[in-house]
Design a protein around this motif. Structure first.
Motif, PDB file in Angstrom:
ATOM      1  N   VAL A 122       0.846  -1.200   0.000  1.00  0.00           N
ATOM      2  CA  VAL A 122       0.000   0.000   0.000  1.00  0.00           C
ATOM      3  C   VAL A 122       0.883   1.254   0.000  1.00  0.00           C
ATOM      4  N   LEU A 168     -14.742   1.309  -2.510  1.00  0.00           N
ATOM      5  CA  LEU A 168     -13.419   1.913  -2.685  1.00  0.00           C
ATOM      6  C   LEU A 168     -13.149   2.215  -4.155  1.00  0.00           C
ATOM      7  N   SER A 199      -3.308   5.469  -5.147  1.00  0.00           N
ATOM      8  CA  SER A 199      -4.158   5.655  -3.979  1.00  0.00           C
ATOM      9  C   SER A 199      -4.728   4.296  -3.586  1.00  0.00           C
ATOM     10  N   ALA A 200      -3.898   3.509  -2.900  1.00  0.00           N
ATOM     11  CA  ALA A 200      -4.285   2.154  -2.516  1.00  0.00           C
ATOM     12  C   ALA A 200      -4.832   2.136  -1.104  1.00  0.00           C
ATOM     13  N   VAL A 201      -5.712   1.169  -0.831  1.00  0.00           N
ATOM     14  CA  VAL A 201      -6.227   0.941   0.508  1.00  0.00           C
ATOM     15  C   VAL A 201      -6.088  -0.550   0.807  1.00  0.00           C
ATOM     16  N   GLY A 202      -5.418  -0.861   1.933  1.00  0.00           N
ATOM     17  CA  GLY A 202      -5.242  -2.254   2.308  1.00  0.00           C
ATOM     18  C   GLY A 202      -6.495  -2.823   2.947  1.00  0.00           C
ATOM     19  N   PHE A 215     -10.070   4.460  -5.310  1.00  0.00           N
ATOM     20  CA  PHE A 215      -9.035   3.760  -4.561  1.00  0.00           C
ATOM     21  C   PHE A 215      -8.784   2.376  -5.158  1.00  0.00           C
TER      22      PHE A 215
END
Lengths: 303, 303, 303, 303, 303, 303
Positions: free
Chosen positions: E117, E179, E126-129, E184
Motif C-alpha cells: 500500500v 473503494l 491511492s491504494a487501501v489495504g 481507490f
C-alpha cells in the motif's frame, strides 16, 4: 467512581442494555415499509394516542417507513348526531347518504387526521396528512353485493344500498413514495373518488390492506382493542396461516369487526406483504413491542 | 386540399397561432414558482372553479410550479350557522372561539380543500391537499395588538381578542418542495399551529404571502372579485410601486379587504418575490391571461 | 370592468380557451420523442420555414423531444449546376459520383442544416446540427440491387450504380440522447459513413425512419407537399394500416416519391415506433395541428 | 525464458517504460480541458492529420477533455476560385462578401469539419462537429475598426470593410459541456451569428481563445507550421510572459499571422486559462509531446 | 527546427508512437475490473515491486479497476522462525496452528499489505489495504479433506489437519466496490473469518479467484516466477482451454504450486471471469505487457 | 389479556419506554460524525470490548457516523518482549527504533485493528480497518523538540530522539468518507507516512484529534480508565472550557497521560469539532450513556 452515585450509573447502564437488545430488530427492519391501521381505544385515549405517535416517530428514526391509516371512530357518529342525523350500520359498514358523506369527510380529513398529524409533529416527528383524494391515492367505486361474476369481491354483504360506501379499485402510491423519500410520515384518511369524481367512505381496514399491498409493505399491523384473534375458549392464537384462518371463519370463531381486518390481512399476503398482525392497541407502545422486543403481542397471520 | 374543408383547417391554424403566441411566455415562466391565493367568486361559481383548476394544470404542464392557497369563504359561516353559532368579524378577521376553530378546520381542510383537490385531479392534474399542520408547513402564534416593540406587526388591529386567529411565525417549505419535485401541485388550507400545539385560523392572504416569501416565488397572485386596485375615480391602476401603494393607503383609497392583500404583496416583495398581482377572478382563465397573453389583467405591484 | 375594453378581454379569454383545449394533448405527449422529416415546400417558403421552427420550439417547451431530419432539396441541384454538373435521378435517388457527393455534403451539412439551426435558434429555440458522421450517428453501406438473399432490402431498385448513395446499416443514438437530455433539439443532415470511412448520401425519408426506430419514437412525421395519401379518386385516406398500405402499393395508388416515405413508416412501425404520419407541410403550423388539436391533418399509418 | 525471444520481450519492456514515463503527466492532466487550434500543415498533410486525430483520441482516453477548433485553410480559397471569386486578405483577414460567406460556411462546416470528425471517428474516437451556430455556441458581431471608445478591441485593423468578418461577442459553452460529459469530443468550425441572425466568418485563432476562456481551459494550444515564437536571431523562445510578449510585439519581432495567435493567448490568460502554447504541428504527435513527455515543444506563454 | 536537436525530438516522437500503439488496448480495457494475484519474486525484488506498483497505478489512470491480492511469501516463515516456530507445508498449504495463525495475520495484514500500500501510494497511486475481515470481505470455513458428498471441493488434499487453513465460502464485494467507485485501489491480504469469528489463513491463489468471480472481473492474472505453463518439453503453452488443462493435470504436467493457480483459473472462468492468465512476474512491467502491447506474456487460460 | 402473563408485558412496555426516552437523542445525533478514541481497559477486558462494539453498531444503526481510532496498548510491549526488545517511554511516548516500529505496525494494524474489526463484524456491524497509510489517510513527519519557530508544536518534549515517533502533518479524509457513505464504520490504527515513505508511530490521542478535526466531527470522545478530569480533591469536573483547562494544566492538576488527550481536545475544538469528551470506558456502554441518556458520563470540554 467520583461525584456521581453508582446506582444512577447502573440504571443508565441498564437502559443502554435495552437499546442494545433492540439492535438486531432495528437492523432487521431498517428501510422496511410498515402500514399501521390505527383505530379503537388508541384513537381515543390521550396517553395511548401519544404512545402511538412516539412509536411511529421512533420507527422512522431508526430507518423504517411507517404509513398510518386511520378510521373515523366515534367522532363521526357524534358529528352526525350534532347535525341531527342518526348513524346506522349494516354488517359493520356505516350507511352513508350524501349528507353523511360530507360529515364523514370533514371529520376524518379535517379533524381526526389533522389531530394525529399535529400530535406526531408536536412530539418531534414530521407527518403529512393525506386523504384518498390527494395525489389520486385511492381510486374507488361504489360497493355493491357480490355477484356471480365477482364472487370473491369485498365482503360488504349489502343486499341494501349502503350509499356512498366504496371499495378500493386502485392505489396510486406515488404521493406516499414522494413523501417518504423526503422523510415525511404519511397519515391517511380513507376516502376515495371514482372516475366521475364522486367521493366515497372507505372502510379503513380495507384501505390499509390495499395501501400495504400497493407498497408491498414488510408488515401490515392492525391496532385493535382486543389481544388478537382468540380461539373458541378465548385463548390468544399467536400465529395463524391462511388455512387456519379460513377454518376459523367457517367455524364462526372469527366474526364481526374482526372479519374485515382478517380479510384485509389475507388479501395483503396475496399481494406480497410480508407479514400481517392484529395487536392490542390498549397496551402502551404496542407497536414497539411488536418490532423491537422478542416477545411480540397479538396474532400474526402469515402466508 | 382534399376531403376536409378549408375553413376547418383555417380555424385550426388560428388555434395553432394562439399556441405560438404563448411561446415566449411559456419560455419565460418555465421552472418558476407561482403562489396563487384562490378566493372569492372563483371559489363559488362552478364554471370559474373549473376554469381555475384547468389553468393550474396547464401551468404545471408547461413547466411552472403553481402553489394554491385558498381561504374559507362562505362555507365556514354556513357551517357555523348550522351548528348554531353566529359569525362575527372584526377588521375582516373572523372572531374564532374554540368551537368555531374546530368548524373552520373541518370546513377548510376537510371540505373546501378536498373539493379543489378533487376538481384538479378529475380534470387531469395531480394535486395534494395540505394544511399548515402538514409537515409543519405553517408555524403560527396568536395574533395580538401591535405593540411599541413590534409596531410594524401584522395588521390585525385587535384591541379585542380575536381568539384562535393566528399570524404566521415561520413557513417550513420542505413539504411543498418534496411534492413539487415529484410533479404534484400543493393546495394549502391556511391553518397553523404554535409551539404548544394550539391550532390557529390564519388569514389566507397573509398565508399566501408568507408561503410565496419562503419559496422566493416568481409571482404571487390574488384572485379577487374586483378588477384590481382602483383609483379614487374607480379607474383601474395597472401598475403600482411601494411608494404609490403607501400613498393610496394613507389616502384611504386602498382599504377594507384589499388591505391584507396589499400588505401581503409588499411583504412578499421585501422577501424576494418577483412580482405580485391582484387580478379579477371572475374573468374566466384569469390566471392564463396573466401568464400567457400580453394583455394581463388587474393590478401589478412591483418592488 | 374598468379601464379596459370588454372586447379585448373576451379575445384574451378566447385565446386562453385555446390553450386549455391543447391541455390533454400536451399531457399525452409530454416526454415523448417525435421524429420529423422536414422537406418540400416547408423547406423553401420563408413563412413556412419559420412556422416549422416555431412549432418545433413549442413542442420542446411543452416537454416533447423533437428530432428533425431534413433532406437536400433543390439547393443541391442548384449547387451542382453552378459547378457544371448535371443532376440525374433514378427511381427518386440522386446518382451521386464523388464530386456530387462532396457537393451534397457541403450543401446539406454546411448550408441547409445550418440555416435551419440558425432559424430555430434565432426564434428562441436551442438546436444543434448533426450529420450522420457526428458521434457515429449513421453507419451506412453502399446501396445495391435487391438480391435473392436480401429480397426485402431497401427499395432502391438500382440495376445501375447510383454511386455514393447509401443505406442505413445502424444508428448510434447516443449523441441524440446526450443533446436531448440537456435541452437541445437535434437537426440531422442525412449523410452516413461506412467502416472504411467512405461518405454516403442517405435518402432523408429512410434516415428519418431509421432514427425514429433507434429512438423508439412515439411518432414519425413526414412533412410533404400533398395532403397525405390519396385514394385513386384523389380523396384523402386519413388512416391506413399495414395491410391497406400493401394493397395500395400493389394497386399502384402509392407510388413515386411517396414510396420511400411509406416504406419508412412501415419499417418504423415494425421497430416499435408508435404511429407514423404523412402530413401537408404547406399548411402553416401543420405540426401543431397534428399534436395539439383534435382535427389532425394528413394520413396516419398505424401498425 | 522459453519459446519467445529475449529481444522481443526487451522491446516490449522498453515500450512499457514509455507508458510509465507518461504516468505523472496523465495524472496531472486527468479531467482537464484543453482547447486545440488545429491549422496549417497538420490540416493538409495526410499523415499529420491522422497523427492529430490519434493524439486527440488518446487525450480523451486518459481522461482529458480536448476541444478542437479548426480554421478554413486553403480549401476555402480553392472553392472560391472554383466559383469564380478572387480571395483577398487584409491584415490576415479574408475579405468576405455575401457570396464568399456562403462558401466559407459550406467549406468549413460541410467539408473540413466533417472530414476531421470522420477521421477521428474512424480512428476509434467519438467526435461531434459543431459550428458557432449550434446551440448558440458563438455569438458574434461585425468586426469594425478600433474606435476611441474601444481602443483595445480586436486587432482587425480595418479601415476598409471586411464584410462578413465577425468578432466573438459571447460563447455559450453549454453544448460543449453536454457533449463532453457524455464522452464526445467537440470539433468546432468558427462561424458565428449576431442577434439579427447574420452569419459571420470568425478568425479561428480568436474563436479558439474565446472558447478556451469560456471553458476556463487548462491549456490553449495553437498548432502552427513554425517551431514557436523565434527571437530576432531566429532562435526559439521556449517561455514568454506577458511583458516579454508585449516587448516583442513592440519590437516587431512578433508580427503577421503570429499576432492573432499571440493576442488570443494573452486574452485567454486574462480570462483564467492556465497556460497557452504555440507548437509546431509539422512534428508528428506534437500534442502528445506537449502533454506526455518532459521535453515539450514550441513556445509557452504564461500569465 | 531551431534551438533543439532533431534527435531529441525524434526520440520524443518515438515515445509518442508507443503511447498511440497502446491506444486500442486502453480503449478495450477502460472500465474493466482486473484481479491480480501478486506473489513470488515480484514481492521480494525491490525493482520488480516498484514496477508492479507503477503498472497498477497506470492501469487505474487509464480507467481500469485493478484489485491486488497478495500472499504471505517468505516473510511469514522468517517471522515464525524468529518466534521459534518451524514452518511445515503439506501439498503447498502451510500447517497453521493458533500461534502460527497470529503470526500469519500480523505479517500479511500488518507488514506485507502495508508495504505494498505504501509503495503504491508513494509512487502516486491511492491504494487501501484490506483483509478478508474488513467489511466482511471473505467468509471462510475450515478446509477439510474432500468427501463423497463434496468430491470436487477445494484441492486441499488433507488427510492430516492443516489447522487454521480455510476455504472461501463467500465473498462480499461491497467494500471493494465502495473503494473502487471513489478511485481507490484495493490491496487484499487473504485472511478469512467463519461464522464463529475464527480467523483462517486462505491460499492467496484461491482468494484471488474467488474475488475475481464475485466481481465478474474481465481478467484474473497470476504473477509467478515462471514463464507460464510449460509442456512436458518445457516449451511455453501460450493458450489453453479447460479440456487441455484437465489433460495436462491428468498427465502430471501441471502439478505442485501451479495446481491451485490453474484450479483458481478454471473456477473463475466458470463464474463469469473473462480470461485468466499466468504470467512471469520477473519480467519488468509484466502487467503492462499483458495489457498494453500486442505481444502478451505467459499462458492464457480461456473458457 | 389472555394467554400471556401481565408481568411479562409490563416488562416489555418498560423496555419500550427506554427506547422512547432515547428518541430525542437519536434525532439530535442522526447524521452526525463522532470520533472515538478507543483505549485502556475497554481494549483488554472481553466484556467491555464487546460492549464498545455493540455501542458503535447501534450508533451507526440510528444514523450516526462513528469513526474509531485505537492505540496499541500492552500488546505492543508484549510483542517487543517476545522479540527480545525492552519497551522504553519518555513523556508517555514510546521510544521507537526501526525494529520496534516494525513490531508496532504489525501489532496495531495486523492484530489489534483486525480483532476490533472482527468483533464489530461478528456482532452485526460492518467495520473496515484502516491504517494511516491506507488511502494516504495520515501524512506524518518525525516528531522533534519544540523550537523557537514552532513553540506551540506537538507536546512531545523530546530532548532525546524518540526515533520513529511522528506527528500528524495532514489528514486526507477521503477514504473515511468513501467508506462511511456506503455504510461501513472505519476503524483506524494510527500509523503515518512521510513524503519519503518512512513509517511513523503516531500517538492515538493526537491521531483521533486530527481525524475529528479533518471531519469537523460533532464529537470527539476519549474512552479512558478514569472517570474524566478530576480536580485536586479528586472530584469529577463535569464541564470545562479552554480557560479552565489551561489553568488546570498550569496548576499541574492535568498531567501525565491526560495531557495529550486534553491537548487533542483543545486542538479539535479550534478546528471546528463541536464538543469533546473524556469518559470512563470501564463503565459498560459508556458511549451509549454519553449519547442516549440525559445523564452523560465523564468530563466534557467545550470551546
Amino acid at each position: 467512581m467520583t461525584g456521581r452515585k453508582r446506582t444512577d450509573v447502573q440504571a443508565s447502564i441498564d437502559k443502554a442494555k435495552v437499546l442494545i437488545e433492540a439492535l438486531p430488530y432495528i437492523k432487521t427492519f431498517a428501510g422496511k415499509t410498515v402500514v399501521i391501521k390505527y383505530g379503537g381505544a388508541a384513537m381515543t385515549d390521550g396517553a395511548l394516542k401519544r404512545s402511538v405517535a412516539l412509536d411511529v416517530i421512533l420507527m422512522r428514526c431508526v430507518g423504517m417507513h411507517p404509513v398510518v391509516v386511520h378510521g373515523g371512530g366515534p367522532e363521526i357518529s357524534r358529528a352526525m348526531e350534532r347535525a341531527g342525523l342518526r348513524p346506522t350500520f349494516i354488517s359493520g359498514f356505516r350507511v352513508t347518504d350524501r349528507e353523511t358523506m360530507k360529515i364523514v369527510e370533514m371529520v376524518m380529513v379535517g379533524q381526526i387526521n389533522q389531530e394525529l398529524v399535529a400530535l406526531i409533529n408536536s412530539s418531534g416527528g414530521s407527518a403529512v396528512g393525506l386523504s384518498g383524494k390527494d395525489g389520486g391515492l385511492i381510486r374507488a367505486k361504489k360497493s355493491g353485493p357480490a355477484t356471480a361474476a365477482e364472487p370473491s369481491a369485498d365482503p360488504v354483504v349489502s343486499e341494501v344500498d349502503l350509499g356512498f360506501v366504496g371499495e378500493v379499485v386502485a392505489v396510486d402510491e406515488r404521493v406516499l413514495l414522494a413523501l417518504e423519500r423526503d422523510g415525511f410520515t404519511p397519515v391517511v384518511a380513507p376516502t376515495g373518488v371514482d372516475e366521475a369524481g364522486v367521493t366515497y367512505n372507505i372502510n379503513a381496514d380495507l384501505a390499509a390492506g390495499a395501501i400495504a399491498s400497493a407498497l408491498r409493505a414488510e408488515k401490515l399491523i392492525f391496532l385493535t382493542d382486543t389481544d388478537g384473534i382468540l380461539d373458541k375458549d378465548d385463548a390468544l392464537l399467536p400465529t395463524l396461516n391462511r388455512q387456519k384462518v379460513e377454518q376459523l371463519i367457517a367455524d364462526g370463531v372469527i366474526s364481526g369487526g374482526m372479519l374485515p381486518k382478517v380479510r384485509a390481512c389475507l388479501t395483503a399476503l396475496d399481494n406480497g406483504v410480508g407479514k400481517t398482525h392484529i395487536v392490542n392497541g390498549t397496551i402502551p407502545h404496542a407497536l414497539l413491542l411488536e418490532f423491537f422486543t422478542s416477545e411480540g403481542v397479538g396474532t400474526e397471520i402469515v402466508g
